[in-house]
Design a protein around this motif. Structure first.
Motif, PDB file in Angstrom:
ATOM      1  N   MET A  72       0.868  -1.176  -0.089  1.00  0.00           N
ATOM      2  CA  MET A  72       0.096  -0.006   0.010  1.00  0.00           C
ATOM      3  C   MET A  72       0.720   1.366  -0.063  1.00  0.00           C
ATOM      4  O   MET A  72       0.512   2.387  -0.629  1.00  0.00           O
ATOM      5  CB  MET A  72      -0.950   0.008   1.120  1.00  0.00           C
ATOM      6  CG  MET A  72      -1.933  -1.260   1.254  1.00  0.00           C
ATOM      7  SD  MET A  72      -3.075  -1.178  -0.367  1.00  0.00           S
ATOM      8  CE  MET A  72      -2.415  -2.661  -1.204  1.00  0.00           C
ATOM      9  N   ARG A  73       2.092   1.194   0.812  1.00  0.00           N
ATOM     10  CA  ARG A  73       2.885   2.378   0.592  1.00  0.00           C
ATOM     11  C   ARG A  73       3.250   2.622  -0.747  1.00  0.00           C
ATOM     12  O   ARG A  73       3.641   3.768  -1.209  1.00  0.00           O
ATOM     13  CB  ARG A  73       4.133   2.216   1.512  1.00  0.00           C
ATOM     14  CG  ARG A  73       3.518   2.084   2.927  1.00  0.00           C
ATOM     15  CD  ARG A  73       5.066   2.113   3.786  1.00  0.00           C
ATOM     16  NE  ARG A  73       5.951   3.250   3.767  1.00  0.00           N
ATOM     17  CZ  ARG A  73       5.864   4.041   4.545  1.00  0.00           C
ATOM     18  NH1 ARG A  73       4.993   4.379   5.513  1.00  0.00           N
ATOM     19  NH2 ARG A  73       6.731   4.906   4.379  1.00  0.00           N
ATOM     20  N   GLU A  74       3.526   1.760  -1.514  1.00  0.00           N
ATOM     21  CA  GLU A  74       3.865   1.833  -2.780  1.00  0.00           C
ATOM     22  C   GLU A  74       2.840   2.549  -3.914  1.00  0.00           C
ATOM     23  O   GLU A  74       2.909   3.257  -4.610  1.00  0.00           O
ATOM     24  CB  GLU A  74       4.458   0.508  -3.648  1.00  0.00           C
ATOM     25  CG  GLU A  74       5.754   0.098  -3.102  1.00  0.00           C
ATOM     26  CD  GLU A  74       6.813   0.815  -3.339  1.00  0.00           C
ATOM     27  OE1 GLU A  74       6.851   1.570  -4.592  1.00  0.00           O
ATOM     28  OE2 GLU A  74       7.391   1.378  -2.530  1.00  0.00           O
ATOM     29  N   VAL A  75       1.339   2.169  -3.414  1.00  0.00           N
ATOM     30  CA  VAL A  75       0.488   2.713  -4.250  1.00  0.00           C
ATOM     31  C   VAL A  75       0.026   4.290  -3.749  1.00  0.00           C
ATOM     32  O   VAL A  75       0.027   4.975  -4.587  1.00  0.00           O
ATOM     33  CB  VAL A  75      -0.855   1.997  -3.711  1.00  0.00           C
ATOM     34  CG1 VAL A  75      -2.123   2.777  -4.244  1.00  0.00           C
ATOM     35  CG2 VAL A  75      -0.935   0.425  -4.257  1.00  0.00           C
ATOM     36  N   TRP A  76       0.662   4.505  -2.485  1.00  0.00           N
ATOM     37  CA  TRP A  76       0.455   5.877  -1.711  1.00  0.00           C
ATOM     38  C   TRP A  76       1.542   6.609  -2.776  1.00  0.00           C
ATOM     39  O   TRP A  76       1.164   7.755  -2.956  1.00  0.00           O
ATOM     40  CB  TRP A  76       0.528   5.901  -0.468  1.00  0.00           C
ATOM     41  CG  TRP A  76      -0.724   5.876   0.397  1.00  0.00           C
ATOM     42  CD1 TRP A  76      -0.865   6.964   1.282  1.00  0.00           C
ATOM     43  CD2 TRP A  76      -1.825   4.980   0.461  1.00  0.00           C
ATOM     44  NE1 TRP A  76      -2.187   6.663   1.892  1.00  0.00           N
ATOM     45  CE2 TRP A  76      -2.732   5.457   1.231  1.00  0.00           C
ATOM     46  CE3 TRP A  76      -2.021   3.832  -0.355  1.00  0.00           C
ATOM     47  CZ2 TRP A  76      -3.760   4.774   1.642  1.00  0.00           C
ATOM     48  CZ3 TRP A  76      -3.410   3.132  -0.124  1.00  0.00           C
ATOM     49  CH2 TRP A  76      -4.302   3.710   0.820  1.00  0.00           C
ATOM     50  N   ARG A  77       2.771   5.995  -2.717  1.00  0.00           N
ATOM     51  CA  ARG A  77       3.725   6.999  -3.462  1.00  0.00           C
ATOM     52  C   ARG A  77       3.296   7.177  -4.711  1.00  0.00           C
ATOM     53  O   ARG A  77       3.637   8.354  -5.370  1.00  0.00           O
ATOM     54  CB  ARG A  77       5.089   6.109  -3.466  1.00  0.00           C
ATOM     55  CG  ARG A  77       5.656   5.957  -2.106  1.00  0.00           C
ATOM     56  CD  ARG A  77       7.094   5.607  -2.212  1.00  0.00           C
ATOM     57  NE  ARG A  77       7.773   5.307  -0.950  1.00  0.00           N
ATOM     58  CZ  ARG A  77       7.727   4.115  -0.356  1.00  0.00           C
ATOM     59  NH1 ARG A  77       7.062   3.102  -0.910  1.00  0.00           N
ATOM     60  NH2 ARG A  77       8.284   3.949   0.899  1.00  0.00           N
ATOM     61  N   GLU A  78       2.948   6.065  -5.632  1.00  0.00           N
ATOM     62  CA  GLU A  78       2.498   6.283  -7.022  1.00  0.00           C
ATOM     63  C   GLU A  78       1.266   7.435  -7.216  1.00  0.00           C
ATOM     64  O   GLU A  78       1.362   8.043  -8.166  1.00  0.00           O
ATOM     65  CB  GLU A  78       1.948   5.185  -7.571  1.00  0.00           C
ATOM     66  CG  GLU A  78       3.103   4.048  -7.820  1.00  0.00           C
ATOM     67  CD  GLU A  78       2.715   2.683  -8.039  1.00  0.00           C
ATOM     68  OE1 GLU A  78       1.605   2.362  -8.391  1.00  0.00           O
ATOM     69  OE2 GLU A  78       3.465   1.773  -8.220  1.00  0.00           O
ATOM     70  N   ARG A  79       0.625   7.508  -6.257  1.00  0.00           N
ATOM     71  CA  ARG A  79      -0.555   8.487  -6.386  1.00  0.00           C
ATOM     72  C   ARG A  79      -0.186   9.786  -5.684  1.00  0.00           C
ATOM     73  O   ARG A  79      -1.033  10.599  -5.580  1.00  0.00           O
ATOM     74  CB  ARG A  79      -1.629   8.089  -5.642  1.00  0.00           C
ATOM     75  CG  ARG A  79      -2.458   6.616  -6.570  1.00  0.00           C
ATOM     76  CD  ARG A  79      -3.588   6.237  -5.797  1.00  0.00           C
ATOM     77  NE  ARG A  79      -4.235   5.268  -6.939  1.00  0.00           N
ATOM     78  CZ  ARG A  79      -5.523   5.743  -7.452  1.00  0.00           C
ATOM     79  NH1 ARG A  79      -6.258   6.632  -6.907  1.00  0.00           N
ATOM     80  NH2 ARG A  79      -6.014   4.754  -8.515  1.00  0.00           N
ATOM     81  N   GLY A  80       0.974   9.937  -5.035  1.00  0.00           N
ATOM     82  CA  GLY A  80       1.025  11.152  -4.227  1.00  0.00           C
ATOM     83  C   GLY A  80       0.539  11.490  -3.278  1.00  0.00           C
ATOM     84  O   GLY A  80       0.329  12.689  -2.718  1.00  0.00           O
ATOM     85  N   LEU A  81      -0.081  10.277  -2.351  1.00  0.00           N
ATOM     86  CA  LEU A  81      -0.738  10.375  -1.015  1.00  0.00           C
ATOM     87  C   LEU A  81       0.405  10.553  -0.083  1.00  0.00           C
ATOM     88  O   LEU A  81       1.267  10.052  -0.124  1.00  0.00           O
ATOM     89  CB  LEU A  81      -1.671   9.444  -1.015  1.00  0.00           C
ATOM     90  CG  LEU A  81      -2.973   8.952  -1.861  1.00  0.00           C
ATOM     91  CD1 LEU A  81      -3.467   7.895  -1.859  1.00  0.00           C
ATOM     92  CD2 LEU A  81      -3.513  10.386  -1.980  1.00  0.00           C
ATOM     93  N   ALA A  82      -0.126  11.186   1.042  1.00  0.00           N
ATOM     94  CA  ALA A  82       0.812  11.574   2.162  1.00  0.00           C
ATOM     95  C   ALA A  82       1.008  10.121   2.834  1.00  0.00           C
ATOM     96  O   ALA A  82      -0.066   9.438   3.195  1.00  0.00           O
ATOM     97  CB  ALA A  82       0.111  12.432   3.259  1.00  0.00           C
TER      98      ALA A  82
END
Length: 305
Positions: free
Chosen positions: A282-292
């Motif tokens: 999920m951290r990778e998904v967050w990085r890809e989407r620019g989420l905090a």
């Protein structure tokens, strides 16, 4: 908009679930919330366990608490028939691959001779880390169709609230349950603590007055029961559910999402949190989407270092 990563049972896909070392590593990886499960022992101690009976998948007998204990072996016995001392003899650090379709036995790092912790021990651990940025999501395991295995919901809720308060965590915690009697008791005992109404199709009927038909307004019923957040299984989440949750004033935290593509669909629908066995994915998904991203918690250091 803040969107959260919630580590399921710590991070079940990576480390043994509902254990102190698993919680430690999950905090050091970085999550917004640690989700964990609790049940009540025969001597009224709050222990971390997902199941109301001792699981043969996550627990292994090592020895009786004393010679000739008639309840030994403990695997398969109801949690509420065993004392903390009996449960503490179990090894809960190695997932046994009893099921060929169990993915966690393949990805989870074994930690042999890990013991079943109490809720107090986990709260002490989080406080030792000074992990103020990590919320504790405590799921109270209760099945109203199996009252012989379940604690009295009012007493159970009271004990959990008291333990959270004792450790100064009521303001940075959430109480979760599929049994909404617990949600209602929590609303009365700890109105300032978040309350997640867990839902899945198979257990909606547990809760009196909840219409389970295709046009049912489950979020409104959850709100009436005292919930502040709706937490559905991912197969239930669609635009209709999200709209009804918004009308009821409830955020949505979806479980259990381990596939990045599915996580993307849930994020596109507007969920406020994703419960996952693999916070690293999920951290990778967050990085890809620019989420905090949630900040990793600094590892504990030995005294004097």
């Amino acid at each position: 908009m803040r969107v959260e990563i919630h580590g399921h049972r710590g991070a079940r896909g990576l480390w043994p679930e509902n254990t102190l070392p698993g919680m430690s590593r999950t905090m050091e990886l970085g999550v917004h919330a640690l989700e964990l499960d609790v049940a009540l022992t025969a001597d009224r101690r709050l222990v971390l366990t997902h199941d109301l009976t001792v699981s043969a998948v996550t627990s292994a007998d090592r020895r009786p608490v004393h010679a000739g204990d008639p309840l030994y072996p403990y695997v398969g016995k109801p949690i509420n028939s065993l004392t903390l001392a009996q449960l503490r003899t179990l090894d809960v650090g190695v997932r046994l691959p009893r099921h060929p379709d169990d993915p966690f036995a393949l990805t989870q790092v074994p930690m042999p001779e890990t013991r079943m912790p109490t809720l107090g021990a986990v709260l002490g651990l989080v406080n030792a880390y000074e992990a103020e940025g990590v919320r504790l999501h405590v799921e109270l395991k209760s099945d109203p169709t199996r009252p012989e295995l379940s604690a009295d919901p009012e007493l159970f809720t009271e004990l959990v609230v008291e333990e959270l308060d004792r450790h100064g965590r009521l303001g940075n915690a959430a109480i979760l349950s599929f049994d909404w009697r617990i949600i209602t008791h929590a609303a009365a005992l700890a109105p300032g603590t978040r309350r997640f109404a867990l839902i899945e199709l198979d257990t909606l009927h547990w809760n009196a007055g909840v219409d389970t038909g295709i046009d049912a307004d489950v979020p409104a019923a959850a709100r009436a029961a005292g919930a502040t957040t709706l937490s559905p299984e991912h197969v239930m989440v669609d635009e209709t559910l999200m709209a009804r949750a918004a009308d009821a004033g409830l955020d949505v935290a979806v479980w259990t999402v381990n596939d990045p593509a599915l996580a993307g669909r849930m994020l596109d629908l507007g969920v406020a949190g994703i419960v996952t066995d693999y916070p690293d994915r999920m951290r990778e998904v967050w990085r890809e989407r620019g989420l905090a991203l949630p900040e990793p918690v600094r590892p504990l250091r030995p005294v004097g270092v």
